[in-house]
Scaffold this motif. Structure first.
Motif, short mmCIF file in Angstrom:
data_model
loop_
_atom_site.label_atom_id
_atom_site.label_comp_id
_atom_site.label_asym_id
_atom_site.label_seq_id
_atom_site.Cartn_x
_atom_site.Cartn_y
_atom_site.Cartn_z
N TYR A 163 0.85 -1.19 0.00
CA TYR A 163 0.00 0.00 0.00
C TYR A 163 0.89 1.23 0.00
O TYR A 163 1.84 1.32 0.78
N ASN A 164 0.59 2.19 -0.89
CA ASN A 164 1.32 3.45 -0.94
C ASN A 164 0.34 4.61 -0.97
O ASN A 164 -0.70 4.54 -1.64
N ASN A 165 0.68 5.67 -0.28
CA ASN A 165 -0.22 6.82 -0.14
C ASN A 165 0.59 8.11 -0.25
O ASN A 165 1.62 8.26 0.41
N ARG A 166 0.13 9.04 -1.07
CA ARG A 166 0.81 10.33 -1.19
C ARG A 166 0.29 11.28 -0.11
O ARG A 166 -0.92 11.37 0.12
N LEU A 167 1.20 11.99 0.54
CA LEU A 167 0.85 12.91 1.61
C LEU A 167 1.21 14.33 1.20
O LEU A 167 2.33 14.59 0.76
N ASP A 168 0.24 15.26 1.35
CA ASP A 168 0.46 16.66 1.01
C ASP A 168 0.09 17.53 2.20
O ASP A 168 -1.09 17.89 2.38
N PRO A 169 1.07 17.89 3.05
CA PRO A 169 0.77 18.76 4.20
C PRO A 169 0.65 20.22 3.78
O PRO A 169 1.25 20.65 2.79
N SER A 170 -0.13 20.98 4.53
CA SER A 170 -0.26 22.42 4.28
C SER A 170 -0.15 23.15 5.61
O SER A 170 -0.70 22.71 6.63
N TRP A 171 0.58 24.27 5.60
CA TRP A 171 0.83 25.05 6.80
C TRP A 171 0.16 26.41 6.72
O TRP A 171 0.10 27.02 5.64
N LEU A 172 -0.30 26.91 7.84
CA LEU A 172 -0.74 28.29 7.95
C LEU A 172 0.47 29.17 8.25
O LEU A 172 1.45 28.72 8.85
N VAL A 173 0.41 30.42 7.85
CA VAL A 173 1.52 31.34 8.08
C VAL A 173 1.78 31.48 9.58
O VAL A 173 0.86 31.70 10.38
N GLY A 174 3.04 31.31 9.96
CA GLY A 174 3.42 31.45 11.36
C GLY A 174 3.29 30.19 12.18
O GLY A 174 3.67 30.18 13.36
N GLU A 175 2.80 29.10 11.59
CA GLU A 175 2.63 27.85 12.32
C GLU A 175 3.75 26.88 11.96
O GLU A 175 4.18 26.80 10.81
N SER A 176 4.21 26.11 12.95
CA SER A 176 5.28 25.14 12.72
C SER A 176 4.74 23.77 12.35
O SER A 176 5.44 22.97 11.72
N ALA A 177 3.51 23.46 12.75
CA ALA A 177 2.89 22.18 12.43
C ALA A 177 1.83 22.40 11.35
O ALA A 177 1.18 23.45 11.31
N PRO A 178 1.65 21.45 10.44
CA PRO A 178 0.67 21.63 9.38
C PRO A 178 -0.75 21.67 9.92
O PRO A 178 -1.10 20.96 10.87
N SER A 179 -1.58 22.51 9.31
CA SER A 179 -2.98 22.59 9.71
C SER A 179 -3.78 21.43 9.13
O SER A 179 -4.84 21.07 9.64
N ASN A 180 -3.26 20.84 8.06
CA ASN A 180 -3.96 19.73 7.42
C ASN A 180 -2.97 18.89 6.63
O ASN A 180 -1.98 19.40 6.11
N VAL A 181 -3.22 17.60 6.57
CA VAL A 181 -2.43 16.69 5.75
C VAL A 181 -3.40 15.96 4.82
O VAL A 181 -4.19 15.12 5.27
N VAL A 182 -3.34 16.31 3.55
CA VAL A 182 -4.21 15.69 2.55
C VAL A 182 -3.60 14.35 2.14
O VAL A 182 -2.42 14.28 1.80
N LYS A 183 -4.41 13.31 2.16
CA LYS A 183 -3.92 11.96 1.86
C LYS A 183 -4.55 11.45 0.56
O LYS A 183 -5.75 11.54 0.36
N GLY A 184 -3.70 10.93 -0.31
CA GLY A 184 -4.18 10.36 -1.57
C GLY A 184 -3.59 11.08 -2.76
O GLY A 184 -3.02 12.15 -2.62
#
Length: 218
Positions: A163-184
């Motif tokens: 099983y393989n899955n593509r991960l696309d994280p997105s960050w808000l300005v000024g944040e160190s952790a991603p606000s969302n991680v889109v999978k697929g």
């Protein structure tokens, strides 16, 4: 980049200990040099993206696998505790399991994470590590094969599920952790080696569907 290596350490996934044979953690920052018009050299750098890492695990399958749950639930992530070194949110990027005759079932998984590793490595955790000899591990020979239009249990040499899955994280300005991680999108493959020398496979392939039943002995 920081890489840790230690023999006989306790590994927990979502607070449950796994029988892990090997694990590696890679955490790195993406830096780029700052140049100016006066020089072709630079001694200053700027972060190109947020720091991120990955953890790769190889462990024996015991019938209870919370990492596998992420294959079916996109919203789940895993907390991984490596002898006191904690990754709070690991997202599954690849998962594979091999079924070979008369062999223990082993899983290889890779998870990505996008926050700092917390805690510190505790070398004394080996005192409570679960070893393969402590468990009655599931053997591939006890698995049963259900269904199958072209493949029968008697003709199977080995099976590999990937099983393989593509991960696309997105960050808000000024944040160190991603606000969302889109999978697929995700991709699932199953390779079956057979004791069958029939080479009459059409160029379009054949559609197959089957189920592998495992006994949870633990």
């Amino acid at each position: 980049m920081v890489i840790y290596s230690q023999k006989d350490i306790k590994v927990k996934v979502n607070e449950g200990q796994i029988c892990c044979s090997s694990i590696s953690v890679d955490y790195s920052a993406d830096m780029q040099p700052n140049f100016d018009i006066k020089s072709a050299q630079s001694f200053a750098t700027t972060a190109n993206t947020q720091a991120k890492g990955s953890v790769s695990l190889s462990y024996f399958y015991t019938g209870n696998d919370s990492i596998m749950d992420q294959i079916y639930d996109y919203n789940k992530s895993a907390k991984i505790d490596i002898a006191g070194m904690v990754i709070s949110s690991g997202h599954l990027s690849s998962y594979s399991v091999n079924f070979t005759n008369n062999s223990k079932i082993k899983v290889d998984a890779r998870l990505n994470f996008y926050q700092q590793v917390e805690g510190a490595l505790d070398t004394n955790s080996a005192q409570s590590v679960v070893y393969p000899e402590d468990l009655e591990l599931i053997n591939s020979s006890t698995a049963t094969f259900e269904g199958g239009n072209y493949v029968s249990q008697d003709s199977i040499l080995d099976i590999k599920y990937t099983y393989n899955n593509r991960l696309d994280p997105s960050w808000l300005v000024g944040e160190s952790a991603p606000s969302n991680v889109v999978k697929g999108p995700r991709k699932v493959e199953c390779t079956v080696n057979l004791y069958n020398y029939d080479l009459s496979l059409p160029h379009s392939g054949l559609k197959e569907s089957f189920k592998i039943n495992l006994t949870n002995k633990n």
